[in-house]
Design a protein around this motif. Structure first.
Motif, mmCIF file in Angstrom:
data_model
loop_
_atom_site.group_PDB
_atom_site.id
_atom_site.type_symbol
_atom_site.label_atom_id
_atom_site.label_comp_id
_atom_site.label_asym_id
_atom_site.label_seq_id
_atom_site.Cartn_x
_atom_site.Cartn_y
_atom_site.Cartn_z
ATOM 1 N N GLU A 106 0.819 -1.206 0.000
ATOM 2 C CA GLU A 106 0.000 0.000 0.000
ATOM 3 C C GLU A 106 0.855 1.259 0.000
ATOM 4 O O GLU A 106 0.392 2.325 -0.395
ATOM 5 C CB GLU A 106 -0.962 0.014 1.185
ATOM 6 C CG GLU A 106 -0.310 0.203 2.532
ATOM 7 C CD GLU A 106 -1.317 0.162 3.667
ATOM 8 O OE1 GLU A 106 -1.763 1.239 4.103
ATOM 9 O OE2 GLU A 106 -1.654 -0.953 4.111
ATOM 10 N N ASP B 153 -2.211 0.324 -4.406
ATOM 11 C CA ASP B 153 -3.468 1.061 -4.268
ATOM 12 C C ASP B 153 -3.698 1.833 -5.554
ATOM 13 O O ASP B 153 -2.846 2.592 -5.996
ATOM 14 C CB ASP B 153 -3.374 2.008 -3.072
ATOM 15 C CG ASP B 153 -4.718 2.603 -2.692
ATOM 16 O OD1 ASP B 153 -5.391 3.142 -3.590
ATOM 17 O OD2 ASP B 153 -5.075 2.552 -1.504
ATOM 18 N N SER C 135 -7.560 -0.832 -0.941
ATOM 19 C CA SER C 135 -8.616 0.115 -1.309
ATOM 20 C C SER C 135 -9.539 0.415 -0.135
ATOM 21 O O SER C 135 -10.713 0.027 -0.132
ATOM 22 C CB SER C 135 -9.446 -0.424 -2.481
ATOM 23 O OG SER C 135 -10.388 0.543 -2.910
ATOM 24 N N SER D 72 -11.966 4.963 -6.733
ATOM 25 C CA SER D 72 -10.809 4.079 -6.582
ATOM 26 C C SER D 72 -11.232 2.619 -6.565
ATOM 27 O O SER D 72 -10.595 1.763 -7.185
ATOM 28 C CB SER D 72 -10.065 4.431 -5.295
ATOM 29 O OG SER D 72 -9.010 3.538 -5.052
ATOM 30 N N LEU D 73 -12.320 2.318 -5.858
ATOM 31 C CA LEU D 73 -12.806 0.937 -5.814
ATOM 32 C C LEU D 73 -13.276 0.480 -7.186
ATOM 33 O O LEU D 73 -12.984 -0.648 -7.610
ATOM 34 C CB LEU D 73 -13.938 0.809 -4.792
ATOM 35 C CG LEU D 73 -14.572 -0.587 -4.670
ATOM 36 C CD1 LEU D 73 -13.533 -1.650 -4.354
ATOM 37 C CD2 LEU D 73 -15.684 -0.577 -3.625
ATOM 38 N N SER E 187 -10.328 -0.327 -9.216
ATOM 39 C CA SER E 187 -9.733 -1.577 -8.744
ATOM 40 C C SER E 187 -10.475 -2.787 -9.302
ATOM 41 O O SER E 187 -9.861 -3.774 -9.730
ATOM 42 C CB SER E 187 -9.745 -1.618 -7.215
ATOM 43 O OG SER E 187 -8.997 -0.566 -6.653
ATOM 44 N N GLN F 24 -10.161 -8.498 -3.273
ATOM 45 C CA GLN F 24 -10.249 -7.044 -3.321
ATOM 46 C C GLN F 24 -10.704 -6.467 -1.992
ATOM 47 O O GLN F 24 -11.733 -6.867 -1.447
ATOM 48 C CB GLN F 24 -11.225 -6.600 -4.420
ATOM 49 C CG GLN F 24 -11.457 -5.108 -4.511
ATOM 50 C CD GLN F 24 -10.183 -4.359 -4.872
ATOM 51 O OE1 GLN F 24 -9.564 -4.664 -5.897
ATOM 52 N NE2 GLN F 24 -9.788 -3.403 -4.051
ATOM 53 N N GLN G 42 -12.380 -3.451 0.211
ATOM 54 C CA GLN G 42 -13.389 -2.411 0.011
ATOM 55 C C GLN G 42 -13.746 -1.826 1.368
ATOM 56 O O GLN G 42 -13.521 -2.442 2.399
ATOM 57 C CB GLN G 42 -14.616 -2.950 -0.728
ATOM 58 C CG GLN G 42 -15.298 -4.153 -0.082
ATOM 59 C CD GLN G 42 -16.209 -3.792 1.064
ATOM 60 O OE1 GLN G 42 -16.863 -2.759 1.023
ATOM 61 N NE2 GLN G 42 -16.269 -4.640 2.081
#
Length: 381
Positions: free
Chosen positions: A235, A257, A285, A291-292, A295, A308, A310
């Protein structure tokens, strides 16, 4: 088609959105959030906008090369985050221009579902158990939790036992069919990590995240060697160059990220580099909806994707949720702990621009906490 305007919006709880407009009416959205440094990144976005206004938005790779390399001083979290948000927005425009989802432009989907995990908190065992149970009842098949709060350079036996107990509680509630990951969050020294990891193996975590600080990558190989648990990190790494020594040290999971590591363009390449080392992608994330969405587009098109992160319900939000800035939040209505692939164009979401403009600059800038040890010295958060 030409880029005509770039705008930024600082919105609660701690996010920065950018809006890229074209002369043909297509709008792309990105999220150059750098937690605690929104104003600094905002200035960097404004500076980079000078390089792309008046140009063709579909020349994404050329824009990425120029934005990352035109300055004599390169890299770092601020510039990489600014590039990330603009890169996301350009991919969003490209998908809308071609009436195709970004995952289609990346070579097409390799999966129909993306497994996601939820965050859990709780300092006391009862609180932790309650938080994990809530995520299970919400349908998630995996969770992530912090290993501990503040830790000394060499942890006491009581502190070590508390970390192991937290893992045991998680495994008891989740059973054998669900997973949990443990985030060391850079709070754990290499010496502590080498002691803790063998003790945690019995609880079978999916992975342990950021067992050492990124500047201590030289210690990472020894930590990997001490662990039966897969090691994840990334990250606070922002490029393929940053990830290479971590992969050479033997990590199993890369966690770039999408808001920090150069956007869709660079994270896709980081995933390809990881594939060479038989490592898997689990994008970091804990941020906002754009951003999500970015991703997920990468996840649908990446063969070595694992899981992933969230942020629905995460403790940072304080009354603001990622769904609040979307016209239709259905993309983030997870089914049995999975996101379902969408063929909506671009990033697959419709940002509620009116809501963004109403919320912009409405609260004080978020700052991370400052921790200290009992003796008054600085402690990693």
């Amino acid at each position: 088609m030409k880029i005509t305007r770039v705008e930024t919006f600082a919105v609660p709880p701690r996010w920065l959105f950018c809006r890229v407009e074209t002369d043909e009416g297509l709008i792309g959205w990105g999220e150059p959030t750098l937690e605690g440094s929104v104003d600094v990144v905002r200035a960097a976005v404004d500076e980079l906008a000078e390089l792309i206004i008046g140009t063709d938005p579909l020349r994404i790779e050329d824009h990425w090369q120029v934005m990352t390399k035109a300055g004599f001083y390169r890299g770092g979290p601020v510039r990489s985050s600014a590039v990330a948000g603009l890169d996301q927005a350009l991919w969003d425009i490209a998908g809308k221009a071609r009436d195709a989802p970004v995952h289609s432009l990346l070579g097409g989907p390799v999966r129909d579902l993306v497994r996601v995990y939820g965050w859990v908190g709780g300092d006391e065992p009862a609180e932790l158990a309650e938080s994990i149970t809530a995520q299970v009842e919400a349908g998630f098949t995996a969770i992530k939790m912090n290993a501990s709060g503040r830790l000394g350079p060499i942890a006491t036996r009581a502190d070590t036992s508390a970390v192991v107990e937290r893992a045991a509680i998680a495994r008891t509630i989740l059973g054998d069919a669900r997973d949990f990951a443990i985030d060391f969050h850079g709070r754990v020294t290499a010496a502590n990590a080498r002691r803790l990891l063998p003790l945690l193996a019995e609880s079978h975590p999916l992975f342990v995240e950021e067992p050492v600080l990124p500047e201590h990558v030289s210690a990472l190989a020894s930590v990997v060697a001490a662990s039966q648990i897969p090691i994840a990190t990334g990250e606070r790494l922002f490029s393929r160059t940053d990830f290479l020594p971590a992969l050479q040290a033997g990590i199993a999971v890369v966690q770039p990220d999408l808001a920090h590591a150069g956007g869709i363009s660079e994270v896709r390449r980081i995933a390809s580099l990881a594939e060479v080392f038989n490592a898997h992608l689990a994008p970091h994330s804990p941020l906002g909806p754009i951003s999500l969405a970015a991703s997920l587009q990468v996840a649908f098109a990446t063969p070595n994707f694992l899981i992933q992160e969230q942020s629905l319900g995460i403790h940072y939000h304080h009354g603001t949720e990622i769904l609040d800035y979307l016209v239709d939040p259905s993309l983030f209505r997870f089914i049995d702990g999975h996101a379902v692939r969408t063929d909506r164009p671009g990033l697959g979401i419709d940002v509620d621009e009116a809501a963004v403009r109403r919320a912009a600059d409405s609260t004080a800038a978020w700052r991370g906490p400052l921790w200290r040890h009992p003796d008054g010295s600085f402690a990693e958060w």
